[in-house]
Design an enzyme around this catalytic site. Structure first.
Site, PDB file in Angstrom:
ATOM      1  N   CYS A 276       0.818  -1.210   0.000  1.00 43.49           N
ATOM      2  CA  CYS A 276       0.000   0.000   0.000  1.00 43.49           C
ATOM      3  C   CYS A 276       0.859   1.271   0.000  1.00 43.49           C
ATOM      4  O   CYS A 276       1.044   1.913   1.041  1.00 43.49           O
ATOM      5  CB  CYS A 276      -0.992   0.043   1.146  1.00 43.49           C
ATOM      6  SG  CYS A 276      -2.266   1.267   0.800  1.00 43.49           S
ATOM      7  N   ASP A 413       1.575  -9.840  -1.940  1.00 46.90           N
ATOM      8  CA  ASP A 413       2.772  -9.022  -1.743  1.00 46.90           C
ATOM      9  C   ASP A 413       4.063  -9.747  -2.115  1.00 46.90           C
ATOM     10  O   ASP A 413       5.059  -9.095  -2.447  1.00 46.90           O
ATOM     11  CB  ASP A 413       2.857  -8.575  -0.270  1.00 46.90           C
ATOM     12  CG  ASP A 413       1.698  -7.695   0.140  1.00 46.90           C
ATOM     13  OD1 ASP A 413       0.984  -7.194  -0.756  1.00 46.90           O
ATOM     14  OD2 ASP A 413       1.496  -7.509   1.359  1.00 46.90           O
ATOM     15  N   ALA A 424      -6.448  -4.980  -2.721  1.00 51.48           N
ATOM     16  CA  ALA A 424      -7.270  -4.769  -3.918  1.00 51.48           C
ATOM     17  C   ALA A 424      -6.695  -5.557  -5.092  1.00 51.48           C
ATOM     18  O   ALA A 424      -7.451  -6.125  -5.905  1.00 51.48           O
ATOM     19  CB  ALA A 424      -7.314  -3.281  -4.251  1.00 51.48           C
ATOM     20  N   CYS A 456      -5.430   2.023  -4.305  1.00 55.24           N
ATOM     21  CA  CYS A 456      -4.946   2.646  -3.083  1.00 55.24           C
ATOM     22  C   CYS A 456      -5.920   3.764  -2.712  1.00 55.24           C
ATOM     23  O   CYS A 456      -5.935   4.810  -3.364  1.00 55.24           O
ATOM     24  CB  CYS A 456      -3.557   3.209  -3.371  1.00 55.24           C
ATOM     25  SG  CYS A 456      -2.723   3.595  -1.880  1.00 55.24           S
TER      26      CYS A 456
END
Ligand code: FAD
Length: 522
Positions: A276, A413, A424, A456
């Protein structure tokens, strides 16, 4: 029924259970019963058929695995392990006193940790990506055997941490017991993966066990490197030093925001990639908005120090964000990387790169410091055959399939795809990995294509969000037909009200709302 003894999160044992006890067992929260008492041990004992029928009438799962003594046969231990894998938990096992059930559970656990167990699909990590992809797989093919390897008891809704730091959510809004968030039909292997053997189709576990697979999905997240900033770990959570990147510290951020009435507040952002990328700014905007509303913003010097050369990586969103930087009178310092923190003296040290490429060191005093740490791939991934040069799981950016091991996929990630590392993104990636992994298992061409979507939601003030949705190369990919670069109340509603239930009840459950995969070449 005599006293119940809890062996672990999913299993308790007790003495004799009678048919009339079943409703009490349900009200205690159990979802299945395992009967370990052979029929006919005592004249007044209810037998298997009666217990099975009353368990079923009460909505309980039921298994009959009789053992005559505490000397447990291997087959009974294997059947018990299998029952634990498929029965809805928590499970209550019983015999006459509970002793044989305990011995059986012990033997099943030690047999499990020393043996190789095989599954159609092994998923590494039960966070956002792991749980979502397992649900998407099981939704498409309920008969699959899917194991999720996950060491943590708790599932964290990390997008909520910023909202805790901004005083909008409370900490309890952002976590749930792992057992509740995992898909029910997946087998939870409560261990950490310590290594990969892709040529043998195996992963090694921290408890000594080995899992075999036909397809592997890696979604183990990334690692926050607090120790990469000198002195930081000694002072985090004290001396005005905080971070929304730690679940336990997000409430401290909000404490500090409320208590700071004057002085200097520094917010930092490390080099990319981080999860993020907007979260370092979000912490700042929500703090500034609170100070503005409380009438003290003019008495606080706010600075944003970012290692990046610009405020945000996608240029289209920068003008709207700059409006807020100006409104809050924030000092924006680009190419300024936090290197050390002295909590007692309240001094932060930055490495600053000049426009001519020269480097200098700057020391800044602070009253409040919000730090975002550098972030890297976990060692067990970075040191494995799966890793790319930077340590992330190598993946084709479109299919998310490993280029050298075709039965391995990754998302979230830890994946090397150059999308914004966000939940998302995971929402879109999970159905793509599910479709492509099944196609691979069937020997079909892979069909689902990822466009790099990530989002974001930049909380620029309490009540307004700039919803930055974009794909590879910074291409704007707005979900709604509105100018995506503008701060909006509707986007705040999405972030503050709609997203948590979308995450828990849709994404983690394989309900793929607005996440239908694009087709390759389409
Ligand atoms: P995670 O959800 O972190 O899950 C990884 C799992 O793997 C964990 O459960 C971990 O215990 C497990 N694991 C670790 N090591 C091992 C091992 N050795 N073996 C097995 N399992 C292992 N995203 C958004 O979309 N919107 C936002 O507004 C947003 N804001 C954020 C704000 C903050 C402060 C933070 C920290 C994150 C934010 N994110 C946001 C990012 C989002 O939370 C992550 O991108 C997302 O959780 C990634 O999912 P994942 O499955 O890759 O990793």
């Amino acid at each position: 029924m005599i006293a119940i003894k809890k062996l672990n999160r999913n299993l308790s044992v007790t003495g004799e259970v009678r048919p009339e006890d079943m409703s009490a067992i349900v009200s205690l929260g159990f979802r299945s019963v395992v009967n370990n008492r052979p029929d006919g041990e005592a004249p007044d004992q209810a037998d298997d058929a009666v217990l099975r029928e009353t368990a079923s009438r009460n909505g309980l799962g039921y298994e009959f695995i009789p053992v005559a003594s505490r000397d447990i046969p291997h087959l009974a231990a294997a059947r018990f392990a299998q029952a634990m894998a498929v029965l809805p938990g928590p499970v209550l096992a019983f015999c006459r006193s509970g002793a044989r059930s305990t011995a059986l559970a012990d033997k099943a656990a030690s047999a499990q940790s020393s043996q190789r167990r095989d599954f159609d699909i092994v998923v590494v990590g039960g966070g956002a990506g792991g749980s979502a992809v397992a649900s998407s797989l099981l939704k498409r093919r309920p008969g699959l055997t899917v194991a999720i390897v996950e060491p943590s008891d708790t599932h964290y809704y990390q997008p909520g941490f910023t909202m805790v730091g901004g005083g909008v959510f409370v900490q309890s809004d952002t976590h749930r017991p792992m057992g509740q968030s995992m898909p029910r039909r997946a087998v939870w292997v409560k261990a950490a993966v310590t290594g990969f053997a892709p040529d043998q189709n195996e992963v090694q576990l921290s408890d000594g066990g080995v899992l075999g697979y036909r397809a592997l999905v890696v979604s183990s997240g990334l690692v926050t490197k607090w120790d990469a900033i000198e002195g930081l770990e000694d002072t985090l959570g004290r001396n005005g030093v905080t971070s929304n990147y730690r679940f336990d510290l997000a409430p401290y951020t909000w404490d500090l925001v409320q208590k700071t009435r004057r002085g200097t507040a520094l917010f930092t952002q490390p080099p990319m990639p981080i999860k993020c990328a907007g979260a370092p700014q979000k912490a700042m905007y929500l703090a500034c908005d609170h100070w503005r509303r409380s009438g003290v913003l003019g008495d606080i010097a706010v600075e944003f120090n970012t290692a990046a050369p610009a405020l945000f990586g996608v240029a289209d969103f920068v003008p709207s964000l700059m409006e807020y930087v100006k409104r809050y009178n924030v000092g924006l310092h680009v190419t300024s990387t936090l290197r050390a923190v002295d909590g007692a003296e309240k001094v932060a040290t930055f490495d600053v790169k000049g426009s001519d490429g020269s480097m200098r060191t700057e020391q800044k005093r602070f009253d409040m410091l919000h730090v975002v740490p550098p972030q890297v791939a976990p060692d067990f991934v970075a040191e494995s055959a799966l890793a790319d040069k930077a340590g992330w799981v190598e993946a084709d950016h479109t299919t998310l399939q490993h280029p050298r091991f075709p039965n391995i996929f990754s998302l979230g990630d830890v994946c090397s795809a150059p999308n914004a590392k966000t939940a998302a993104a995971v929402r879109k990636q999970a159905p793509i990995v599910a479709e492509n992994a099944l196609a691979m298992l069937d020997g079909r061409m892979l069909t689902a294509a990822y466009d790099g979507y990530g989002a974001c939601p930049l909380t620029v003030e309490r009540g307004k969000v700039v919803l930055a949705e974009f794909g590879y190369g910074g291409k704007l990919l707005p979900t709604f037909p509105l100018d995506p670069t503008k701060a909006r109340r509707s986007a705040w509603f999405l972030k503050a009200t709609a997203m948590p239930p979308i995450y828990w009840n849709l994404m983690l459950r394989g309900r793929e709302w607005l996440a239908r995969p694009n087709q390759l070449g389409g």
